[in-house]
Motif scaffolding. Structure first.
Motif, PDB file in Angstrom:
ATOM      1  N   VAL A 301       0.847  -1.201   0.000  1.00  0.00           N
ATOM      2  CA  VAL A 301       0.000   0.000   0.000  1.00  0.00           C
ATOM      3  C   VAL A 301       0.888   1.259   0.000  1.00  0.00           C
ATOM      4  O   VAL A 301       0.616   2.226  -0.725  1.00  0.00           O
ATOM      5  N   ARG A 302       1.961   1.200   0.779  1.00  0.00           N
ATOM      6  CA  ARG A 302       2.876   2.363   0.822  1.00  0.00           C
ATOM      7  C   ARG A 302       3.558   2.595  -0.522  1.00  0.00           C
ATOM      8  O   ARG A 302       3.700   3.722  -0.970  1.00  0.00           O
ATOM      9  N   LEU A 303       3.988   1.493  -1.136  1.00  0.00           N
ATOM     10  CA  LEU A 303       4.661   1.634  -2.435  1.00  0.00           C
ATOM     11  C   LEU A 303       3.709   2.264  -3.450  1.00  0.00           C
ATOM     12  O   LEU A 303       4.073   3.204  -4.170  1.00  0.00           O
ATOM     13  N   ARG A 304       2.484   1.771  -3.489  1.00  0.00           N
ATOM     14  CA  ARG A 304       1.510   2.309  -4.450  1.00  0.00           C
ATOM     15  C   ARG A 304       1.238   3.789  -4.173  1.00  0.00           C
ATOM     16  O   ARG A 304       1.160   4.598  -5.098  1.00  0.00           O
ATOM     17  N   ALA A 305       1.135   4.153  -2.898  1.00  0.00           N
ATOM     18  CA  ALA A 305       0.873   5.561  -2.548  1.00  0.00           C
ATOM     19  C   ALA A 305       2.076   6.433  -2.923  1.00  0.00           C
ATOM     20  O   ALA A 305       1.932   7.525  -3.494  1.00  0.00           O
ATOM     21  N   GLU A 306       3.261   5.913  -2.629  1.00  0.00           N
ATOM     22  CA  GLU A 306       4.502   6.660  -2.942  1.00  0.00           C
ATOM     23  C   GLU A 306       4.607   6.937  -4.445  1.00  0.00           C
ATOM     24  O   GLU A 306       5.037   8.001  -4.873  1.00  0.00           O
ATOM     25  N   LEU A 307       4.124   5.974  -5.240  1.00  0.00           N
ATOM     26  CA  LEU A 307       4.222   6.114  -6.698  1.00  0.00           C
ATOM     27  C   LEU A 307       3.016   6.853  -7.285  1.00  0.00           C
ATOM     28  O   LEU A 307       2.984   7.133  -8.486  1.00  0.00           O
ATOM     29  N   GLY A 308       2.026   7.116  -6.458  1.00  0.00           N
ATOM     30  CA  GLY A 308       0.814   7.783  -6.952  1.00  0.00           C
ATOM     31  C   GLY A 308      -0.023   6.859  -7.824  1.00  0.00           C
ATOM     32  O   GLY A 308      -0.669   7.305  -8.785  1.00  0.00           O
ATOM     33  N   GLY A 309      -0.016   5.553  -7.508  1.00  0.00           N
ATOM     34  CA  GLY A 309      -0.765   4.573  -8.307  1.00  0.00           C
ATOM     35  C   GLY A 309      -2.266   4.706  -8.109  1.00  0.00           C
ATOM     36  O   GLY A 309      -2.730   5.313  -7.141  1.00  0.00           O
ATOM     37  N   PRO A 310      -3.052   4.121  -9.033  1.00  0.00           N
ATOM     38  CA  PRO A 310      -4.511   4.218  -8.950  1.00  0.00           C
ATOM     39  C   PRO A 310      -5.058   3.441  -7.753  1.00  0.00           C
ATOM     40  O   PRO A 310      -4.499   2.404  -7.384  1.00  0.00           O
ATOM     41  N   VAL A 311      -6.155   3.947  -7.149  1.00  0.00           N
ATOM     42  CA  VAL A 311      -6.662   3.321  -5.925  1.00  0.00           C
ATOM     43  C   VAL A 311      -8.123   2.880  -6.003  1.00  0.00           C
ATOM     44  O   VAL A 311      -8.561   2.090  -5.164  1.00  0.00           O
ATOM     45  N   ALA A 312      -8.897   3.395  -6.960  1.00  0.00           N
ATOM     46  CA  ALA A 312     -10.336   3.098  -6.926  1.00  0.00           C
ATOM     47  C   ALA A 312     -10.871   2.766  -8.318  1.00  0.00           C
ATOM     48  O   ALA A 312     -10.622   3.498  -9.281  1.00  0.00           O
ATOM     49  N   LEU A 313     -11.634   1.679  -8.421  1.00  0.00           N
ATOM     50  CA  LEU A 313     -12.205   1.306  -9.717  1.00  0.00           C
ATOM     51  C   LEU A 313     -13.328   2.244 -10.134  1.00  0.00           C
ATOM     52  O   LEU A 313     -13.656   2.328 -11.303  1.00  0.00           O
ATOM     53  N   ARG A 314     -13.899   2.969  -9.170  1.00  0.00           N
ATOM     54  CA  ARG A 314     -14.958   3.910  -9.576  1.00  0.00           C
ATOM     55  C   ARG A 314     -14.374   5.044 -10.409  1.00  0.00           C
ATOM     56  O   ARG A 314     -15.088   5.689 -11.162  1.00  0.00           O
ATOM     57  N   ASP A 315     -13.053   5.262 -10.292  1.00  0.00           N
ATOM     58  CA  ASP A 315     -12.393   6.277 -11.127  1.00  0.00           C
ATOM     59  C   ASP A 315     -12.136   5.754 -12.541  1.00  0.00           C
ATOM     60  O   ASP A 315     -11.657   6.476 -13.411  1.00  0.00           O
ATOM     61  N   HIS A 316     -12.353   4.461 -12.760  1.00  0.00           N
ATOM     62  CA  HIS A 316     -12.008   3.857 -14.060  1.00  0.00           C
ATOM     63  C   HIS A 316     -13.211   3.236 -14.761  1.00  0.00           C
ATOM     64  O   HIS A 316     -13.056   2.392 -15.628  1.00  0.00           O
ATOM     65  N   GLY A 317     -14.411   3.619 -14.329  1.00  0.00           N
ATOM     66  CA  GLY A 317     -15.599   3.218 -15.092  1.00  0.00           C
ATOM     67  C   GLY A 317     -16.475   2.171 -14.449  1.00  0.00           C
ATOM     68  O   GLY A 317     -17.530   1.846 -14.996  1.00  0.00           O
ATOM     69  N   LEU A 318     -16.062   1.593 -13.311  1.00  0.00           N
ATOM     70  CA  LEU A 318     -16.938   0.598 -12.671  1.00  0.00           C
ATOM     71  C   LEU A 318     -17.983   1.344 -11.828  1.00  0.00           C
ATOM     72  O   LEU A 318     -17.646   2.281 -11.106  1.00  0.00           O
ATOM     73  N   ARG A 319     -19.265   0.903 -11.958  1.00  0.00           N
ATOM     74  CA  ARG A 319     -20.334   1.553 -11.179  1.00  0.00           C
ATOM     75  C   ARG A 319     -20.649   0.703  -9.947  1.00  0.00           C
ATOM     76  O   ARG A 319     -20.505  -0.528  -9.986  1.00  0.00           O
ATOM     77  N   PHE A 320     -21.117   1.362  -8.916  1.00  0.00           N
ATOM     78  CA  PHE A 320     -21.473   0.628  -7.690  1.00  0.00           C
ATOM     79  C   PHE A 320     -22.511  -0.449  -8.016  1.00  0.00           C
ATOM     80  O   PHE A 320     -22.462  -1.559  -7.486  1.00  0.00           O
ATOM     81  N   THR A 321     -23.415  -0.113  -8.934  1.00  0.00           N
ATOM     82  CA  THR A 321     -24.478  -1.065  -9.276  1.00  0.00           C
ATOM     83  C   THR A 321     -23.950  -2.290 -10.040  1.00  0.00           C
ATOM     84  O   THR A 321     -24.671  -3.260 -10.225  1.00  0.00           O
ATOM     85  N   ASP A 322     -22.691  -2.226 -10.501  1.00  0.00           N
ATOM     86  CA  ASP A 322     -22.108  -3.400 -11.183  1.00  0.00           C
ATOM     87  C   ASP A 322     -21.635  -4.458 -10.174  1.00  0.00           C
ATOM     88  O   ASP A 322     -21.356  -5.607 -10.557  1.00  0.00           O
ATOM     89  N   LEU A 323     -21.504  -4.063  -8.903  1.00  0.00           N
ATOM     90  CA  LEU A 323     -20.818  -4.947  -7.958  1.00  0.00           C
ATOM     91  C   LEU A 323     -21.561  -6.262  -7.701  1.00  0.00           C
ATOM     92  O   LEU A 323     -20.935  -7.302  -7.509  1.00  0.00           O
ATOM     93  N   ALA A 324     -22.901  -6.200  -7.712  1.00  0.00           N
ATOM     94  CA  ALA A 324     -23.663  -7.426  -7.434  1.00  0.00           C
ATOM     95  C   ALA A 324     -23.400  -8.461  -8.536  1.00  0.00           C
ATOM     96  O   ALA A 324     -23.077  -9.623  -8.261  1.00  0.00           O
ATOM     97  N   GLU A 325     -23.491  -8.015  -9.785  1.00  0.00           N
ATOM     98  CA  GLU A 325     -23.245  -8.938 -10.897  1.00  0.00           C
ATOM     99  C   GLU A 325     -21.794  -9.413 -10.891  1.00  0.00           C
ATOM    100  O   GLU A 325     -21.512 -10.610 -11.079  1.00  0.00           O
ATOM    101  N   ALA A 326     -20.873  -8.467 -10.658  1.00  0.00           N
ATOM    102  CA  ALA A 326     -19.444  -8.822 -10.660  1.00  0.00           C
ATOM    103  C   ALA A 326     -19.153  -9.881  -9.601  1.00  0.00           C
ATOM    104  O   ALA A 326     -18.371 -10.817  -9.825  1.00  0.00           O
ATOM    105  N   THR A 327     -19.797  -9.769  -8.444  1.00  0.00           N
ATOM    106  CA  THR A 327     -19.582 -10.755  -7.371  1.00  0.00           C
ATOM    107  C   THR A 327     -19.980 -12.149  -7.863  1.00  0.00           C
ATOM    108  O   THR A 327     -19.236 -13.120  -7.676  1.00  0.00           O
ATOM    109  N   GLU A 328     -21.121 -12.235  -8.535  1.00  0.00           N
ATOM    110  CA  GLU A 328     -21.571 -13.553  -9.016  1.00  0.00           C
ATOM    111  C   GLU A 328     -20.626 -14.089 -10.089  1.00  0.00           C
ATOM    112  O   GLU A 328     -20.301 -15.275 -10.113  1.00  0.00           O
TER     113      GLU A 328
END
Ligand code: NAD
Length: 361
Positions: A301-328
């Motif tokens: 987690v520290r390495l990713r933060a130090e490098l400024g890596g991406p942290v959230a899929l909602r920033d990349h097009g995944l919607r909260f409403t997709d999570l139920a289907e994705a889980t299945e």
């Protein structure tokens, strides 16, 4: 009774490293295969480099502009183009999408592939292919798609922006981490993985500090190869099962998805695979004194933060409403894994954490 008890498969390919030498190495490797008619497969950004690298070869067909995740229609068109041109070798110049399309053509034509990677995706060193049809990514393993030769030249990755370098490097790091618990995990691929993580951490820190410096880029490519070799030998673990579902179904960017999801999967796996957590800690704590050293998850987690890596899929097009289907879909995908398999609540927690960007604990 012996505690050394495992089976390991090494894949045979020529791997040639040399900064600034890709053109010479490419001619030599194509000649070594005995091929004369080249089909070049390159992404939208790889065209100029590909032209320079192949200027000494007889190119019978240019395929420019690959799409992510190898759509089935694109694979079919490229196969027809390969047959019509009479090509006897496929040369990919680009990231995982370019190698991916070359692999899809090789799968049905049997043509050899020479891969010249320009990202840190690592597909060039695995016999794994993937094709996406009706929003489902199908993957498989076939020795025919393993490139006969890989040519690594750090100069070709200098143009990769730092942001993409970090995401791509973390994608490669995910190959290392996932291989520590994947179905065919063994001590030999753990060696590759641990050294791969060290090289990637070193390389990514160096690129972040000096994006045009070659030593950092060389370390990243070296780590990429080690990571891919570990992944090829160990197979897909929980992390890759999740990312394949997300990439194929929701068309998320590949490298960023891996970079976001990895710490959440590691957080879930740490108790079942404590030695994996220790290996990550050992590799990523690097030069830190014992007092400064932290556990594997914190180090990642520290390495990713130090490098400024991406942290959230909602920033990349995944919607909260997709999570139920994705889980299945993930639940279906993980049936192929051995124990311990995650339960539905575990999968939902991993996906929700990756979607929101919360720091996993
Ligand atoms: P990519 O090949 O799509 O490249 C990402 C972006 O970077 C593209 O826009 C591309 O044009 C650009 N780019 C590439 N090289 C560049 C350079 N040197 N300078 C500037 N821009 C550059 O993405 P990727 O992350 O390299 O690969 C992802 C694909 O690879 C996915 O389809 C994934 O499934 C596949 N993959 C397969 C395996 C396997 O073993 N089969 C392993 C890893 C990844």
């Amino acid at each position: 009774m012996s505690s050394i008890d495992f089976t390991h498969v090494s894949y045979a390919q020529r791997v040639v490293f040399g900064t600034g030498q890709a053109a010479r190495h490419l001619c030599a490797e194509v000649g070594r295969i005995g091929a004369q008619r080249v089909m070049v497969i390159t992404g939208s950004t790889g065209g100029a480099a590909a032209e320079r690298l192949t200027s000494g070869l007889d190119v019978v067909h240019w395929w420019r502009g690959v799409q992510p995740h190898v759509p089935a229609e694109q694979a079919e068109t490229a196969r027809r183009a390969a047959a019509a041109s009479g090509a006897d070798v496929l040369v990919s110049v680009g990231g995982g999408s370019a190698v991916g399309l070359a692999k899809a053509v090789a799968l049905t034509t049997g043509l050899p592939v020479v891969a010249v990677p320009t990202t840190y995706a690592g597909s060039e060193a695995t016999p794994v292919w993937g094709i996406t049809e009706t929003a489902r990514k199908t993957t498989g393993t076939d020795p025919r798609v393993l490139p006969a030769a890989v040519i690594y030249d750090a100069e070709l990755t200098l143009g990769l922006p730092v942001e993409l370098t970090v995401a791509s490097g973390l994608n490669s790091l995910a190959h290392c981490v996932d291989s520590l618990w994947a179905p065919r995990a063994n001590p030999l691929n753990a060696l590759h993985a641990t050294e791969g993580m060290r090289a990637l951490a070193r390389g990514l820190r160096a690129v972040a500090a000096d994006p045009l410096g070659l030593p950092g880029r060389e370390q990243c490519l070296y780590g990429t190869y080690l990571a891919a070799a570990a992944f090829a030998a160990a197979g897909s673990g929980l992390h890759h099962k999740i990312c394949h579902v997300l990439g194929g179904r929701y068309d998320l960017p590949h490298a960023q998805t891996h970079a976001v999801v990895l710490p959440h999967v590691l957080a879930h796996q740490m108790s079942a695979f404590p030695s994996a957590g220790e290996a990550v800690a050992q590799a990523l704590n690097g030069g830190e004194s014992e007092r400064g050293a932290v556990d594997g998850l914190t180090a990642l987690v520290r390495l990713r933060a130090e490098l400024g890596g991406p942290v959230a899929l909602r920033d990349h097009g995944l919607r909260f409403t997709d999570l139920a289907e994705a889980t299945e879909l993930v639940m279906d995908a993980v049936t192929a894994l051995g124990a311990p398999r995650p339960g539905r609540d575990d999968v939902r927690r991993i996906l929700e954490g990756a979607w929101s960007g919360v720091i996993p604990a």
